[in-house]
Design an enzyme around this catalytic site. Structure first.
Site, mmCIF file in Angstrom:
data_model
loop_
_atom_site.group_PDB
_atom_site.id
_atom_site.type_symbol
_atom_site.label_atom_id
_atom_site.label_comp_id
_atom_site.label_asym_id
_atom_site.label_seq_id
_atom_site.Cartn_x
_atom_site.Cartn_y
_atom_site.Cartn_z
ATOM 1 C CB CYS A 198 -20.969 -3.502 21.823
ATOM 2 S SG CYS A 198 -21.800 -2.262 22.766
ATOM 3 C CB ILE A 241 -27.237 7.400 26.615
ATOM 4 C CG1 ILE A 241 -27.755 8.324 27.726
ATOM 5 C CG2 ILE A 241 -25.713 7.245 26.697
ATOM 6 C CD1 ILE A 241 -27.188 9.723 27.750
ATOM 7 C CG ASP A 257 -15.527 10.719 18.580
ATOM 8 O OD1 ASP A 257 -16.013 9.864 19.349
ATOM 9 O OD2 ASP A 257 -16.146 11.739 18.236
ATOM 10 C CG ASP A 292 -25.862 1.531 32.301
ATOM 11 O OD1 ASP A 292 -26.007 1.460 31.064
ATOM 12 O OD2 ASP A 292 -24.769 1.774 32.845
ATOM 13 N NE ARG A 320 -17.480 -0.345 24.119
ATOM 14 C CZ ARG A 320 -17.006 0.158 23.002
ATOM 15 N NH1 ARG A 320 -16.981 -0.553 21.919
ATOM 16 N NH2 ARG A 320 -16.551 1.399 22.978
ATOM 17 N NE ARG A 363 -20.274 1.112 24.497
ATOM 18 C CZ ARG A 363 -20.402 0.482 25.658
ATOM 19 N NH1 ARG A 363 -20.853 -0.738 25.703
ATOM 20 N NH2 ARG A 363 -20.071 1.084 26.770
ATOM 21 N N PRO A 364 -18.127 4.923 19.721
ATOM 22 C CG PRO A 364 -18.623 7.109 19.087
ATOM 23 C CD PRO A 364 -19.252 5.842 19.574
ATOM 24 C CE LYS A 383 -20.833 -3.632 34.284
ATOM 25 N NZ LYS A 383 -20.381 -2.985 33.051
ATOM 26 C CG ASN A 384 -20.216 0.465 34.707
ATOM 27 O OD1 ASN A 384 -19.646 -0.562 34.313
ATOM 28 N ND2 ASN A 384 -21.399 0.849 34.255
HETATM 29 C C1 EPZ Z 1 -20.345 3.883 30.378
HETATM 30 O O1 EPZ Z 1 -20.040 3.531 29.036
HETATM 31 C C2 EPZ Z 1 -20.861 2.623 31.056
HETATM 32 N N1 EPZ Z 1 -19.828 1.602 30.978
HETATM 33 C C3 EPZ Z 1 -22.126 2.154 30.352
HETATM 34 O O2 EPZ Z 1 -22.645 1.056 31.092
HETATM 35 C C4 EPZ Z 1 -23.169 3.286 30.369
HETATM 36 O O3 EPZ Z 1 -24.291 2.909 29.608
HETATM 37 C C5 EPZ Z 1 -22.571 4.566 29.778
HETATM 38 O O4 EPZ Z 1 -21.330 4.901 30.469
HETATM 39 C C6 EPZ Z 1 -23.505 5.767 29.891
HETATM 40 O O5 EPZ Z 1 -23.844 5.980 31.235
HETATM 41 C C7 EPZ Z 1 -18.833 1.588 31.862
HETATM 42 O O6 EPZ Z 1 -18.736 2.429 32.741
HETATM 43 C C8 EPZ Z 1 -17.820 0.491 31.746
HETATM 44 P P1 EPZ Z 1 -20.034 7.076 27.288
HETATM 45 P P2 EPZ Z 1 -19.148 4.492 28.138
HETATM 46 O O7 EPZ Z 1 -18.651 7.255 26.776
HETATM 47 O O8 EPZ Z 1 -18.159 5.166 28.990
HETATM 48 C C9 EPZ Z 1 -20.880 8.776 22.896
HETATM 49 C C10 EPZ Z 1 -23.408 -1.137 31.461
HETATM 50 O O9 EPZ Z 1 -24.486 -1.694 31.166
HETATM 51 N N2 EPZ Z 1 -19.423 8.831 22.737
HETATM 52 O O10 EPZ Z 1 -20.504 7.912 28.431
HETATM 53 O O11 EPZ Z 1 -18.691 3.698 26.977
HETATM 54 C C11 EPZ Z 1 -21.392 7.344 22.927
HETATM 55 O O12 EPZ Z 1 -21.569 6.830 21.615
HETATM 56 C C12 EPZ Z 1 -22.681 -0.252 30.468
HETATM 57 O O13 EPZ Z 1 -22.853 -1.305 32.572
HETATM 58 C C13 EPZ Z 1 -18.887 9.427 21.610
HETATM 59 O O14 EPZ Z 1 -19.618 9.913 20.723
HETATM 60 O O15 EPZ Z 1 -20.254 5.529 27.655
HETATM 61 C C14 EPZ Z 1 -22.691 7.504 23.703
HETATM 62 O O16 EPZ Z 1 -23.716 7.901 22.825
HETATM 63 C C15 EPZ Z 1 -23.301 -0.293 29.114
HETATM 64 N N3 EPZ Z 1 -17.529 9.469 21.472
HETATM 65 C C16 EPZ Z 1 -22.408 8.646 24.678
HETATM 66 O O17 EPZ Z 1 -21.248 9.314 24.165
HETATM 67 C C17 EPZ Z 1 -16.677 8.965 22.423
HETATM 68 O O18 EPZ Z 1 -15.442 9.061 22.241
HETATM 69 C C18 EPZ Z 1 -22.096 8.204 26.114
HETATM 70 O O19 EPZ Z 1 -21.057 7.249 26.088
HETATM 71 C C19 EPZ Z 1 -17.230 8.372 23.580
HETATM 72 C C20 EPZ Z 1 -18.598 8.310 23.711
#
Ligand code: EPZ
Length: 430
Positions: A124, A336, A132, A314, A100, A129-130, A22-23
């Site tokens: 969520c 995370i 920035d 995950d 998202r 989930r920012p 999926k991801n």
């Molecule tokens: C992806 O989410 C996955 N989703 C998530 O899987 C997974 O938990 C996550 O990566 C971490 O491995 C998809 O691929 C669709 P991140 P993503 O940006 O990309 C912070 C599932 O169950 N952050 O790597 O949204 C954030 O808050 C889902 O399949 C910022 O601070 O995750 C988090 O603490 C749930 N600013 C960390 O980084 C930003 O601009 C990692 O988030 C972006 C993120």
């Protein structure tokens, strides 16, 4: 809303075919927006999240063709996407709210069309989930970004420019979005501290086939030389490591033996090492992994989630479900997401002994038995953790809010029934 009913106690045994990831599929779909040509994606999982992103693509003007792909033990989908021209450059709230990952259209639309309006997804169940990192990086590439009425309005009328960007965190989403944007930017973009999840390598593979110039796959620094145009390509989505890891735990918790057909052991090093440390036999094959827990003398283990190749967040909820019935104490630390213990109160309702400390740590002390209860979870992986608990609980567990599972686990009941689980879906009208 559908429910899932499980009668616990069966030892699972047999083969489960692992679907496309999926991801990986989600950013691959968004990548097709970068070209006028046709892009064909195969081994696509049949999931509601894919449907949601496809609906947004249709709204933008993409023509999608869907075909069933029948393989030896498995049916998946092949989709072709073609966005010769856009009907709209707006990703509305109703689409982004449902999923998202709709935000993956941001990079491609901005770099190909110079304008995009994306509803901000908001928080969520698992955290704030920012976005920035996505937005700051696009600004560094010359985009003008404003937040208006809940929407990100981004402009780059003369195109994006290459930039040297250092991510404060190795965000998966930001890595995909900025990579997508940089392929059509003017000049070279260097991104440091990128995420290295296998799904990113899969996206790079498709972009390379489409004519992008990218160096640094599977490292923490990506160099992208922008090109004027990308062209059509064909790509087979990689197998879902989180689905594979989830069924590996189903084998462990039922003390069974499951062959995960198509799973890639290399993508699951950290979780497989934990299973091995728990005395579970893990055999890597050419096209799969065998998890054999029939004679395992399991003891609690500590896990700590981290960026890839660390232990995946995950799979945290699913491992916690396993630890609830393994002798000894296990410490589970979530690094995370700030709010990813929503499964804990539900597991406690089934008799688990779990103490949460602050937002990030939980101590799980193994109990002899869980007992069935009606349960519900607020996200996809937490819901699977409850299915796992149901597989070994005494009595009949009913998991509510099955729509979470439908977002990310293809044919869940079918796959589990095929290895001996007593599980069924109860269809209910909304
Ligand atoms: C992806 O989410 C996955 N989703 C998530 O899987 C997974 O938990 C996550 O990566 C971490 O491995 C998809 O691929 C669709 P991140 P993503 O940006 O990309 C912070 C599932 O169950 N952050 O790597 O949204 C954030 O808050 C889902 O399949 C910022 O601070 O995750 C988090 O603490 C749930 N600013 C960390 O980084 C930003 O601009 C990692 O988030 C972006 C993120």
């Amino acid at each position: 809303m559908d429910k899932i009913k499980i009668r616990g106690g069966n030892q699972l045994s047999g083969k489960i075919y692992i679907s496309g990831a999926k991801n990986a599929a989600l950013p691959l779909i968004a990548a097709t927006l970068l070209t006028k040509d046709l892009v064909k994606l195969s081994n696509m999982p049949i999931l509601s999240d894919i449907k949601s992103l496809n609906n947004l693509m249709l709204e933008l003007g993409t023509i999608i063709e869907e075909n069933e792909e029948i393989r030896a033990h498995h049916t998946s989908k092949t989709y072709t996407y073609q966005t010769a021209e856009f009907k709209s450059l707006i990703a509305p709230y109703d689409f982004v709210r449902k999923m998202r990952a709709s935000y993956y259209v941001l990079g491609p639309l901005l770099s190909r069309m110079g304008h995009v309006e994306l509803s901000l997804p908001g928080g969520c169940a698992i955290g704030a989930r920012p976005m920035d990192i996505h937005l700051n990086s696009l600004e560094q590439m010359g985009a003008n970004i404003e937040i208006k009425n809940g929407y990100v309005v981004a402009d780059a009328p003369n195109g994006l420019n290459g930039a040297h960007i250092i991510f404060p965190k190795a965000s998966v989403g930001a890595t995909c979005n900025i990579l997508l944007a940089a392929t059509l930017a003017k000049g070279e973009t260097v991104i440091e501290n990128v995420a290295q999840e296998p799904e990113i390598a899969d996206l790079i593979d498709l972009l390379l086939k489409m004519g992008a110039q990218i160096e640094g796959k599977n490292t923490s620094i990506l160099k992208i030389k922008g090109v004027q145009e990308l062209h059509g390509a064909e790509h087979n989505v990689l197998p879902d490591r989180i689905e594979a890891g989830s069924y590996a735990i189903a084998a462990a918790i039922t003390k069974g033996r499951i062959e995960l057909e198509g799973a890639v052991a290399d993508h699951l090093k950290a979780p497989l090492n934990i299973l091995r440390a728990m005395d579970i036999k893990v055999t890597e094959k050419e096209n799969g992994i065998i998890i054999d827990a029939r004679n395992a003398d399991m003891q609690g283990q500590d896990i700590m989630t981290d960026y890839y190749p660390g232990f995946p967040t995950d799979l945290q909820a699913q491992f916690m479900a396993l630890m609830t019935v393994v002798p000894g104490a296990s410490m589970v630390t979530e690094n995370i997401w700030e709010n990813r213990f929503m499964h804990v109160p539900e597991l406690i309702r089934m008799g688990a002994n779990i103490n949460v400390h602050g937002h990030a740590s939980a101590i799980v002390r193994g109990v002899k038995k869980l007992s069935a209860a009606p349960v519900m979870a607020t996200d996809l992986r937490a819901s699977f953790a409850l299915v796992l608990a149901g597989l070994i609980a005494d009595g009949e567990t009913v998991v509510n809010r099955v729509y979470h599972l439908d977002r990310g686990y293809e044919k869940l009941e079918e796959k589990l029934r095929a290895v001996g689980a007593d599980i069924e879906r109860i269809k209910e009208e909304d």
